[in-house]
Design an enzyme around this catalytic site. Structure first.
Site, short mmCIF file in Angstrom:
data_model
loop_
_atom_site.label_atom_id
_atom_site.label_comp_id
_atom_site.label_asym_id
_atom_site.label_seq_id
_atom_site.Cartn_x
_atom_site.Cartn_y
_atom_site.Cartn_z
N CYS A 58 3.43 91.19 57.32
CA CYS A 58 4.65 90.40 57.08
C CYS A 58 5.69 90.98 58.02
O CYS A 58 6.22 92.06 57.78
CB CYS A 58 5.12 90.52 55.63
SG CYS A 58 6.76 89.82 55.38
N CYS B 291 9.49 91.18 56.39
CA CYS B 291 9.88 92.14 55.34
C CYS B 291 8.63 92.86 54.84
O CYS B 291 8.07 93.66 55.56
CB CYS B 291 10.64 91.44 54.21
SG CYS B 291 9.91 89.89 53.65
N SER B 292 8.20 92.57 53.62
CA SER B 292 7.04 93.30 53.09
C SER B 292 6.22 92.42 52.17
O SER B 292 5.66 92.90 51.19
CB SER B 292 7.52 94.55 52.35
OG SER B 292 8.38 94.16 51.28
N CYS B 293 6.13 91.12 52.47
CA CYS B 293 5.35 90.20 51.63
C CYS B 293 3.92 90.69 51.55
O CYS B 293 3.29 91.03 52.56
CB CYS B 293 5.38 88.79 52.21
SG CYS B 293 7.04 88.10 52.27
#
Lengths: 212, 92
Positions: free
Chosen positions: A116, A119-121
Site C-alpha cells: 500500500c 499508507c498501510s492498507c
C-alpha cells in the site's frame, strides 16, 4: 529519577525506550474526548472497547494460513476464493467484517506482491496487524519501483521466466496472496499444510515453508 | 455495480486537486488496461472530510512496469495493479 541511566542497553540487552512524556497530540486528545463522550452518553462501554481491541489482536496470520491450506486441498473452494475471497473466508468461519478481499494466485509463472504505497492498507481482519516494515517508506516505495530487488532481500529467488505482479492497495480492496503449494507435500493433512503458510508468503515477500 | 462502459485502455488523469486523494502520484498520466471493475464506493475525496461520499465506480487498472518507470524498470513486462476511481480515468 529512578530510571535515569546512561547505558544504551538494559541489563537484558534491549535498548532503552524513551518514556512518552510529551504532551498529547491534537488527535490523541480528540480520540480520548470522543471515546469518553461515547461512554458517558451510554453508546459504548469501556469493556466493549477493550473487547473489540482484544478481538483485533486475536486475529493472526494463522487465519489466512487456514484459508490457503483449504484452497490447496479443495479445488472448488479455491475457485470460490479466487472469485470472492471475502465470501470464501466468511464461509470458513472468519468474521472479516466489511473487508473487501481479493486473492491473487501465485503459479509457476506469476509471483504476486502486495503493498500500500499511500499508507498501510492490509487485510487486518484476516491476517491481523501488518508487520512494521510493511508501513515503512522504504517498503512502500521500493515494492513498486524495484520489486525484484526487494524480493531478493527477503530471500525470494524467482526463476528467470516468472512475471512479477505488484498490487498497490490504493482504495477499498485488500489483498492476500494465494501462494503456490510446495512440491512434495502430497501426504500432508490440511492442518499440516496450514503450518507451511507464513505471513510473508501471503504478502508475497516470502514463499511457504517446504517442510514442517 | 460499476458502469460497464469504461474503455479497456485508460489513462490516469493528471489532476492536482487540493485535499485528500487516493490516486498515487506515480501513476498520473500513465496508460493501463482495466483488469476488472470493482463496483461503486464512496468517494474518499469527500469522506476524508466527514462528508458522505458520492458513489463512484472503482476499477483495478493494470500497468506495465515499462509504462510506469520507463527505462528504469527492472523488468519491462512485470506489472503493477492499482485501484483507481472512474473520475480519475479517461478512455483512450
Amino acid at each position: 529519577m529512578p530510571h535515569d541511566h546512561h547505558d544504551p542497553l538494559s541489563p537484558s540487552g534491549h535498548p532503552y525506550r524513551q518514556d512518552n512524556d510529551e504532551p498529547l497530540s491534537y488527535w490523541q486528545m480528540m480520540e480520548i474526548a470522543v471515546r469518553e463522550l461515547m461512554i458517558e452518553k451510554g453508546h459504548l462501554t469501556a469493556n466493549e472497547i477493550a473487547t473489540q481491541i482484544d478481538a483485533m489482536d486475536a486475529r493472526s496470520p494463522a487465519d489466512g494460513a487456514a484459508v490457503v491450506a483449504r484452497a490447496w486441498v479443495d479445488p472448488a473452494f479455491k475457485a470460490r476464493l479466487l472469485d470472492n475471497a471475502g465470501a470464501a473466508s466468511t464461509e470458513m468461519g472468519f468474521d472479516i467484517g466489511p473487508l473487501n478481499l481479493i486473492a491473487v494466485e501465485n503459479t509457476d509463472k506469476i509471483h504476486n506482491l502486495i503493498v500500500c504505497t499511500l499508507c498501510s492498507c492490509y487485510p487486518r481482519n484476516l491476517l491481523g496487524l501488518p508487520p512494521d516494515w510493511y508501513k515503512t517508506r522504504a517498503y512502500r516505495s521500493r515494492a513498486v519501483s524495484e520489486p525484484r530487488a526487494v524480493l531478493r532481500e527477503f530471500g525470494v529467488e524467482l526463476a528467470e521466466y516468472v512475471t512479477v505482479r505488484v498490487h498497490d492497495s490504493t482504495a477499498d480492496m485488500r489483498y492476500i496472496v494465494l501462494p503456490a503449494r510446495p512440491a512434495g507435500t502430497e501426504d500432508l493433512t490440511e492442518a499440516e499444510l496450514a503450518q507451511l503458510v507464513t505471513r510473508d508468503s501471503m504478502i508475497g515477500t516470502g514463499v511457504p515453508r517446504r517442510t514442517l | 455495480m460499476a458502469t460497464p462502459i469504461m474503455a479497456d485502455r485508460v489513462r490516469v488523469k493528471t489532476l492536482v486537486p487540493p485535499g485528500h486523494i487516493r490516486t498515487p502520484w506515480y501513476l498520473r498520466g500513465k496508460i493501463g488496461v482495466i483488469e476488472r471493475p470493482l463496483g461503486e464506493f464512496g468517494n474518499p475525496e469527500q469522506q476524508a472530510y466527514g462528508r458522505i461520499g458520492d458513489r463512484k465506480p472503482l476499477y483495478r487498472v493494470r500497468f506495465t512496469m515499462a509504462e510506469v518507470w520507463g527505462t528504469r524498470a527492472e523488468r519491462p513486462e512485470d506489472t503493477l495493479d492499482a485501484e483507481i476511481y472512474g473520475h480519475w480515468l479517461e478512455e483512450i
